[in-house]
Design a protein around this motif. Structure first.
Motif, PDB file in Angstrom:
ATOM      1  N   ARG A  74       5.809  -1.119  -1.133  1.00 33.13           N
ATOM      2  CA  ARG A  74       6.970  -1.721  -1.792  1.00 33.13           C
ATOM      3  C   ARG A  74       6.820  -1.811  -3.309  1.00 33.13           C
ATOM      4  O   ARG A  74       7.815  -1.934  -4.024  1.00 33.13           O
ATOM      5  N   ALA A  75       5.605  -1.758  -3.793  1.00 35.21           N
ATOM      6  CA  ALA A  75       5.364  -1.932  -5.233  1.00 35.21           C
ATOM      7  C   ALA A  75       5.884  -0.733  -6.022  1.00 35.21           C
ATOM      8  O   ALA A  75       6.072   0.361  -5.488  1.00 35.21           O
ATOM      9  N   GLN A  76       6.102  -0.950  -7.300  1.00 36.48           N
ATOM     10  CA  GLN A  76       6.538   0.117  -8.191  1.00 36.48           C
ATOM     11  C   GLN A  76       5.554   0.237  -9.352  1.00 36.48           C
ATOM     12  O   GLN A  76       4.956  -0.748  -9.779  1.00 36.48           O
ATOM     13  N   ALA A  77       5.408   1.446  -9.843  1.00 38.67           N
ATOM     14  CA  ALA A  77       4.568   1.673 -11.021  1.00 38.67           C
ATOM     15  C   ALA A  77       5.222   1.055 -12.241  1.00 38.67           C
ATOM     16  O   ALA A  77       6.442   0.867 -12.300  1.00 38.67           O
ATOM     17  N   GLU A  81       0.909  -3.301  -7.731  1.00 43.03           N
ATOM     18  CA  GLU A  81       1.560  -2.654  -8.860  1.00 43.03           C
ATOM     19  C   GLU A  81       0.557  -1.878  -9.712  1.00 43.03           C
ATOM     20  O   GLU A  81       0.859  -0.790 -10.206  1.00 43.03           O
ATOM     21  N   LEU A  82      -0.632  -2.439  -9.876  1.00 46.04           N
ATOM     22  CA  LEU A  82      -1.659  -1.735 -10.637  1.00 46.04           C
ATOM     23  C   LEU A  82      -2.048  -0.425  -9.955  1.00 46.04           C
ATOM     24  O   LEU A  82      -2.224   0.600 -10.615  1.00 46.04           O
ATOM     25  N   VAL A  83      -2.201  -0.453  -8.635  1.00 36.22           N
ATOM     26  CA  VAL A  83      -2.542   0.774  -7.916  1.00 36.22           C
ATOM     27  C   VAL A  83      -1.451   1.821  -8.106  1.00 36.22           C
ATOM     28  O   VAL A  83      -1.736   2.990  -8.406  1.00 36.22           O
ATOM     29  N   ARG A  84      -0.203   1.409  -7.952  1.00 38.49           N
ATOM     30  CA  ARG A  84       0.892   2.367  -8.111  1.00 38.49           C
ATOM     31  C   ARG A  84       0.942   2.915  -9.540  1.00 38.49           C
ATOM     32  O   ARG A  84       1.270   4.085  -9.761  1.00 38.49           O
TER      33      ARG A  84
END
Length: 238
Positions: A134-137, A16-19
């Motif tokens: 799959r992650a979201q910002a 999530e942090l990367v996104r």
């Protein structure tokens, strides 16, 4: 001096942090074999985290990709997350994506991601490709800079009040406190000392869905009971 944040609830995962870093970034550094490029306002991020670059068709980068054999040249993209407020050590995180560049149907260049890494003050972590896709910002990613600068410029009293929530748990000698980060789950202030700093993460009572709700969450922190035990949270999860 310790620089890890203090908080209570688990923060975002590494994916999530990367996104979130990608969602905030307006520029990136790109490295291919023997070439370095700094691209400003020339990329977009898909819902799956896919990166598309949009250089001019006759740019050196476009020509390099068009002339590369096989699946295209290997490329390393680095996105740097910098605190929007004036503090020491403003770099909060770096997200590094490695893959191969190829021409896309819309005249852009598409990166087929093969490796993702996140670097923060807590250390370096490899992020799984499935988790990354799959992650979201964070919902406040695009608005964070404006919200933090507004908090500094127009609501200095709130920053002082936030510090009072956990001041008894901090080492003595704080000379200045500056809002450092804001997301849908918390606000972080940087406590500056003569030598070094310490980041204090204050989780919201509930996640905020937008900027207006984040403002209400900050005020809820100031009016509700303080329940911030003194401990360092675990590193972000992959």
């Amino acid at each position: 001096m310790i620089t890890h944040p203090i908080g209570t609830h688990a923060g975002p995962t590494a994916a999530e942090l990367v996104r979130t870093v990608l969602a905030r970034a307006v520029s990136l550094s790109l490295t291919t074999a023997g070439q370095d490029y700094d691209l400003f306002g020339l990329h977009s991020v898909g819902t799956d985290g896919g990166i598309t670059l949009h250089p001019q068709p006759d740019s050196p980068l476009s020509r390099q990709v068009a002339g590369a054999p096989g699946r295209g040249p290997t490329a390393v993209l680095e996105f740097t997350d910098i605190a929007p407020t004036a503090v020491r050590d403003r770099v909060r995180a770096r997200a590094t994506l490695t893959g191969r560049l190829s021409s896309a149907a819309d005249d852009g260049l598409r990166l087929a991601v093969t490796h993702v890494r996140l670097d923060t003050a807590a250390g370096a972590q490899v992020v799984g490709l499935h988790a990354f896709a799959r992650a979201q910002a964070d919902p406040l990613a695009a608005e964070e800079a404006a919200m933090l600068t507004h908090l500094v410029d127009a609501h200095a009293e709130l920053t002082a009040d936030l510090l009072h929530l956990a001041e008894p748990r901090l080492p003595d000698g704080v000379i200045r406190v500056v809002p450092y980060a804001l997301d849908s789950r918390s606000v972080t202030v940087r406590c500056l000392y003569v030598s070094g700093h310490r980041d204090l993460r204050l989780p919201f009572p509930a996640p905020a869905r937008d900027a207006a709700e984040a403002g209400r969450r900050i005020r809820q922190l100031l009016t509700g009971p303080c329940s911030c035990p003194h401990h360092t949270p675990p590193h972000p999860r992959t």
